[in-house]
Write a protein that holds these residues in place. Structure first.
Motif: not given
Length: 526
Positions: A11-21, A108-116, A127-134
């Motif tokens: 479990r190493n994927l971070v999904v960033g979400v922006g949304a209108r009201r 912001i807290e991940a290492d690699e953007l994998v999907v713009e 958008a989706v980013a991936r974290r690597f082990p510390a």
């Protein structure tokens, strides 16, 4: 210590979400699932949904995270505004104070953007980013040694997946794009009639005598290549047993062989440097740690910055693109039993006297030295280089090579470049480059807008200037190609690399640089 390569299904994927009201749950969740599916990623690998503080209570975002079984993590708009993103939006900036909620929140807290960022036509974006082990991304503070990421000041860089094809054509400059490990200087000049300051191959090469030797080898093309004499010539040139020499199709092949054949649980690459070592390691399935050298330290290496657990360390000397020459005694301190120390000396023959070279050393445990003949002799199209290492390592690398990996013309070139007259010519070229580099640095010093890395010892100079991407494009219009710096981890869009050329070419370039700088319109506030 855990293995640095993420386990399948981690479990190493971070999904960033922006949304209108008022963005509905079905739209937000559907967009996330569609984005992950389109990239071949699994919802089961998502660890959190991230967004800006102002959207913390947005039902569509909260509901989507609940359906995925992960928390919603929020960040202040000011913090997200400090993250460089590939797709900034003025509308988002005006609305919530950051140019891309989805991409910045993912990164912001991940290492690699994998999907713009995607989904701009609806009420939500993601958008989706991936974290690597510390342990994979050590960001050392000068004088300290750590295997835990440390927060650095200023905007955080991001990296696109190393092995993905570029999202944009290589001819288009995206100032905010992160390190594309497969971008190289030849992309700056391919198909263009430009004066080449982007590629570090010496001009007016190969010389006529070398072309003749290569041409003479063509009569033997019906026979399979035999590298015996070329390998012996390399060994004699460095005063080594032939068992310590492996011929390769350029240094790039050597990086691939190292990544595939040598055991490594925790490989680390010292950056900024040539990006192929990291790209090759990632392609072989390794997680890769980075030690980022700092501009304020002159991009000089502190051995203590390399984590103790690193069992394969890659460093360039002199380093591309910084042109810094590290003392041999300092690099020796990186060696230890159980660690492979890879020193890329592709540009060492440009250093007068090859001072600080380690290529002839047999007393340093785990040392692997790479050399290239493509730069000084203009043989990039022929592909010839070699590895110098202990016989056991050479044997491991050789087993990973295909049969007959180096062509007969390349073998002929290698043997010719080891001859005494070739070594004399290379030494003379190194002296000329030293003088020409000093002339370039002196000219650059006249520009208040330009800051060069003064410790340059290679056939190139790294420079920093505001709005470098715009300057680079204007230089292209004026007939000069410069190497962008933002594809090197540890640098950013304000850096350019310039190959050292003869005085006449440098003078023309400096005139073009002056025109490019003067032509920039002054920035205005919003």
């Amino acid at each position: 210590m855990t293995t640095p390569t993420p386990e399948p299904g981690a479990r190493n994927l971070v999904v960033g979400v922006g949304a209108r009201r008022g963005a509905p749950l079905d739209e937000v969740l559907g967009l996330i699932e569609e984005t992950l599916r389109g990239a071949g990623l699994r919802t089961a690998d998502v660890v959190e949904v991230a967004t800006v503080d102002a959207k913390a209570d947005e039902p569509g975002i909260v509901g989507a995270a609940a359906r995925l079984g992960v928390p919603v993590v929020t960040y202040p708009a000011a913090a997200l505004a400090g993250v460089r993103v590939p797709n900034p939006s003025d509308a988002a900036d005006m609305a919530v104070g950051t140019p891309s909620v989805a991409e910045a929140a993912a990164l912001i807290e991940a290492d690699e953007l994998v999907v713009e960022k995607s989904g701009g036509k609806g009420l939500a974006t993601c958008a989706v980013a991936r974290r690597f082990p510390a342990v994979l991304t050590p960001f050392p503070v000068s004088g300290e040694k750590t295997s835990t990421p440390l927060v650095t000041e200023g905007p955080r860089p991001f990296t696109m997946t190393a092995m993905n094809p570029p999202t944009h054509p290589p001819t288009r400059d995206i100032e905010s794009a992160g390190p594309d490990l497969r971008h190289h200087g030849d992309a700056e000049v391919r198909g263009e009639n430009l004066t080449d300051l982007a590629v570090n191959v010496r001009t007016h090469t190969p010389p006529e005598w070398l072309r003749q030797r290569i041409a003479a080898s063509l009569v033997s093309l019906a026979a399979y290549p035999d590298g015996t004499s070329a390998r012996a010539a390399v060994a004699e040139r460095h005063g080594l047993p032939v068992e310590r020499v492996l011929l390769t199709a350029g240094a790039a092949e050597a990086f691939v062989l190292i990544a595939r054949a040598l055991p490594a649980r925790c490989p680390v690459v010292v950056h900024p440097q040539f990006t192929e070592p990291e790209a090759a390691l990632r392609a072989a399935g390794h997680g890769v740690g980075r030690v980022l050298l700092r501009e304020e330290d002159g991009f000089r290496l502190d051995p203590a910055a390399v984590p103790d657990e690193a069992d394969l360390v890659v460093v360039g000397n002199p380093t591309n693109p910084t042109s810094v020459l590290h003392p041999a005694a300092l690099l020796e301190r990186l060696a230890r039993p159980g660690r492979t120390l890879v020193v890329d000396e592709a540009f060492m023959d440009v250093v007068p006297g090859e001072r600080e070279a380690l290529c002839g050393r047999t007393d340093i445990p785990g040392l692997v030295v790479l050399r290239s003949l493509t730069k000084t002799w203009g043989l990039a199209g022929l592909r010839i280089g070699y590895v110098l290492a202990d016989p056991e390592t050479v044997a491991l690398l050789a087993e990973a090579q295909p049969l007959w990996p180096v062509s007969s013309p390349a073998l002929a070139a290698a043997e010719a470049c080891m001859e005494p007259r070739a070594l004399v010519e290379a030494a003379e070229a190194a002296d000329r480059i030293t003088v020409d580099r000093a002339h370039l640095l002196a000219g650059l010093a006249e520009f208040s807008e330009v800051r060069a890395v003064e410790e340059a010892r290679g056939p190139f100079v790294l420079v920093q200037l505001e709005r470098a991407a715009e300057i680079r494009e204007r230089l292209r219009l004026l007939g000069f190609a410069a190497r962008r710096g933002d594809t090197f981890p540890g640098l950013g869009p304000q850096w350019l690399r310039l190959a050292v050329r003869d005085r006449a070419t440098t003078n023309r370039f400096l005139q073009a640089l002056d025109q490019a700088v003067q032509a920039l319109p002054a920035r205005t506030g919003r």
